[in-house]
Design a protein around this motif. Structure first.
Motif, short mmCIF file in Angstrom:
data_model
loop_
_atom_site.label_atom_id
_atom_site.label_comp_id
_atom_site.label_asym_id
_atom_site.label_seq_id
_atom_site.Cartn_x
_atom_site.Cartn_y
_atom_site.Cartn_z
N ILE A 72 39.40 40.88 51.63
CA ILE A 72 40.04 40.65 50.33
C ILE A 72 40.76 39.31 50.37
O ILE A 72 41.55 39.05 51.30
CB ILE A 72 41.05 41.76 49.98
CG1 ILE A 72 40.41 43.14 50.15
CG2 ILE A 72 41.57 41.58 48.57
CD1 ILE A 72 41.39 44.28 49.96
N PRO A 73 40.52 38.43 49.38
CA PRO A 73 41.28 37.18 49.33
C PRO A 73 42.74 37.43 48.96
O PRO A 73 43.04 38.30 48.14
CB PRO A 73 40.56 36.37 48.26
CG PRO A 73 39.85 37.36 47.42
CD PRO A 73 39.50 38.51 48.32
N VAL A 74 43.62 36.69 49.59
CA VAL A 74 45.06 36.78 49.32
C VAL A 74 45.49 35.46 48.67
O VAL A 74 45.25 34.39 49.23
CB VAL A 74 45.85 37.02 50.62
CG1 VAL A 74 47.35 37.08 50.32
CG2 VAL A 74 45.39 38.30 51.31
N TYR A 75 46.08 35.56 47.46
CA TYR A 75 46.50 34.36 46.76
C TYR A 75 47.90 34.57 46.17
O TYR A 75 48.42 35.70 46.15
CB TYR A 75 45.51 33.99 45.66
CG TYR A 75 45.34 35.03 44.58
CD1 TYR A 75 46.10 34.99 43.41
CD2 TYR A 75 44.41 36.07 44.72
CE1 TYR A 75 45.96 35.95 42.42
CE2 TYR A 75 44.24 37.02 43.73
CZ TYR A 75 45.03 36.95 42.58
OH TYR A 75 44.88 37.90 41.60
N GLY A 124 44.66 33.06 52.16
CA GLY A 124 43.82 33.50 53.28
C GLY A 124 42.95 34.67 52.88
O GLY A 124 42.95 35.11 51.73
N MET A 125 42.18 35.17 53.87
CA MET A 125 41.30 36.32 53.66
C MET A 125 41.79 37.44 54.58
O MET A 125 41.90 37.27 55.80
CB MET A 125 39.85 35.97 54.01
CG MET A 125 39.25 34.88 53.14
SD MET A 125 39.08 35.35 51.40
CE MET A 125 37.98 36.74 51.55
N LEU A 126 42.08 38.60 53.98
CA LEU A 126 42.58 39.74 54.74
C LEU A 126 41.44 40.69 55.05
O LEU A 126 40.77 41.20 54.15
CB LEU A 126 43.66 40.46 53.94
CG LEU A 126 44.22 41.73 54.60
CD1 LEU A 126 44.94 41.40 55.90
CD2 LEU A 126 45.15 42.46 53.64
N ILE A 175 36.31 38.46 41.00
CA ILE A 175 36.89 38.51 42.35
C ILE A 175 38.08 39.47 42.35
O ILE A 175 38.97 39.39 41.51
CB ILE A 175 37.35 37.10 42.80
CG1 ILE A 175 36.14 36.17 42.95
CG2 ILE A 175 38.11 37.19 44.12
CD1 ILE A 175 36.51 34.76 43.36
N VAL A 176 38.06 40.38 43.31
CA VAL A 176 39.18 41.31 43.49
C VAL A 176 40.02 40.80 44.65
O VAL A 176 39.54 40.71 45.78
CB VAL A 176 38.67 42.74 43.79
CG1 VAL A 176 39.85 43.66 44.06
CG2 VAL A 176 37.81 43.24 42.64
N GLY A 177 41.28 40.42 44.37
CA GLY A 177 42.12 39.86 45.41
C GLY A 177 43.54 40.40 45.34
O GLY A 177 43.91 41.16 44.43
#
Length: 427
Positions: A240-243, A252-254, A216-218
């Motif tokens: 892109i997932p934001v963590y 969240g998901m950007l 996963i690329v986040g």
């Protein structure tokens, strides 16, 4: 009797009765052999003859009743006339013995085997015109048919048969799969593959097709702002997932379309990134694909985070991943699709340990087991039942594997080939 009726008339009546017997015999076979699904399709399209046949097949007991009543009636009349003719030609002693033998052979050939065989091969050519005679005949003989069916159905109920009507003819998934396979050139090969893939969606879960956690690329909010912005500007992904700190702590998901709102500003903050991120959508790892496809549609989502029973992130799945299970990969370049699989000059394949087993099977046409571990690394460890200290060889079904590289308790690469196609020995 032969003196009262001309012999020509008796022979003519006998021929007509044999033809009627052939009609009833072929009607029974044609009606019961006709393709019910094609018939229903044509009836739904407004074809009257198909609707007429469906009405008759709705109560097979009545249909068979009127056919057998008619068939037995004409056969008995034919037997009586044949006996009269036999007595006339062979006498009262030999005639009654010769008549049944000759009539049986004639009826067997001309009124049973030949018409029934033709009706089995061409059921529509028999069933459609026959229904025009059988429907009014059923109304004419209905009292006799009703009485016969009442006794017959009573005996069937005593034998445990509760349903007398034609039933629903519902198909199981395996039966429908067989029909698709047997469609031949009526359905293009690619369309057959898509239909079969849809039938198999229920047997595949999101855990089987997800992008694994380590791939996963986040965006990690603990990274410096310049690195985050550079990652956003050069990202090859739309969402892109934001963590924060750990992938299990997804905020969240950007969507990169929304990123344009803060990238255009003179001063960008991490708070602005979080504000544009949409609330994450989590999916249990055991969710079947057909269910998740409907969930994506209901939730108006295109991407979800796959979590296990403890809430830890296992991977990521997108709507495109599910669609690819139905229509196939969106590219025909195997090297581009699966960078973890590399064809070697000797015919073997160099495969990375993180490669998904289902993707290996789809790309190479192999039959590696998919009901256990999801990656090649897990499959090899399951069969070895221990962690290898170095290079080792094993065979899984018809596939032979040679472990090439082990690092950090992970099989990073293996050389694989089918047993029937042995690669050349390396020098």
């Amino acid at each position: 009797m032969s003196d009262d009726f001309p012999l020509g008339l008796l022979f003519g009546l006998l021929a007509v009765l044999i033809l009627l017997s052939a009609f009833f015999s072929s009607s029974e076979t044609g009606m019961m052999s006709i393709n019910r699904y094609r018939l229903s399709h044509r009836a739904n399209g407004g074809e009257r003859r198909a609707q007429r046949v469906l009405r008759l097949l709705a109560r097979p007991d009545r249909l068979i009743g009127v056919i057998l009543i008619g068939n037995n009636l004409v056969n008995n009349l034919a037997a009586a006339i044949a006996t009269v003719l036999a007595i006339h030609f062979f006498g009262e002693v030999s005639g009654p013995a010769i008549a049944p033998l000759v009539l049986t052979i004639v009826i067997l050939i001309f009124a049973e085997v030949t018409p029934k065989t033709y009706a089995a091969i061409k059921p529509e050519r028999i069933a459609y015109p026959a229904s025009m005679a059988l429907e009014p005949l059923l109304k004419l003989l209905y009292p006799l048919v009703w009485l016969t069916n009442a006794i017959s159905n009573g005996l069937l109920r005593l034998a445990g048969v509760k349903q007398i009507d034609g039933g629903t003819d519902n198909l199981t998934r395996d039966e429908l799969r067989t029909i698709v396979h047997e469609a031949g050139t009526l359905i293009p090969q690619r369309h057959q593959a898509m239909l079969l893939s849809i039938l198999d969606l229920e047997n595949v879960t999101v855990n089987d097709i997800m992008v694994p956690r380590h791939e996963i690329v986040g965006i990690d909010l603990e990274d410096d702002l310049e690195s985050i912005l550079a990652q956003i500007r050069t990202s090859q992904h739309t969402r892109i997932p934001v963590y924060k700190g750990d992938i299990n702590n997804i905020i969240g998901m950007l969507h990169l379309r929304n990123a344009a709102r803060f990238l255009a500003k003179a001063e960008v903050t991490k708070a602005a990134i979080v504000q544009e991120a949409r609330e994450p959508y989590f999916i249990p790892e055991s969710t079947p694909l057909h269910t998740q496809l409907l969930n994506f549609q209901k939730q108006k989502r295109r991407i979800g985070i796959v979590v296990d029973e403890y809430g830890d992130v296992e991977g990521l799945v997108t709507l495109e991943d599910i669609l690819e299970e139905i229509v196939g990969e969106f590219t025909t370049d195997v090297a581009g699709m699966h960078q973890e699989i590399h064809l070697q000059d000797d015919g073997s394949y160099l495969i990375e340990g993180t490669a998904n087993i289902r993707e290996i099977n789809k790309s190479l046409g192999w039959q590696l087991p998919t009901d256990g571990p999801k990656t090649l690394n897990g499959l090899i460890l399951e069969h070895l039942e221990s962690f290898p200290d170095g290079p080792a060889c094993l065979q899984v079904g018809t596939t032979r594997m040679e472990i090439l590289q082990v690092r950090d308790k992970l099989i990073t690469s293996a050389r694989c080939w089918q047993h029937a196609r042995r690669p050349a020995r390396r020098r």
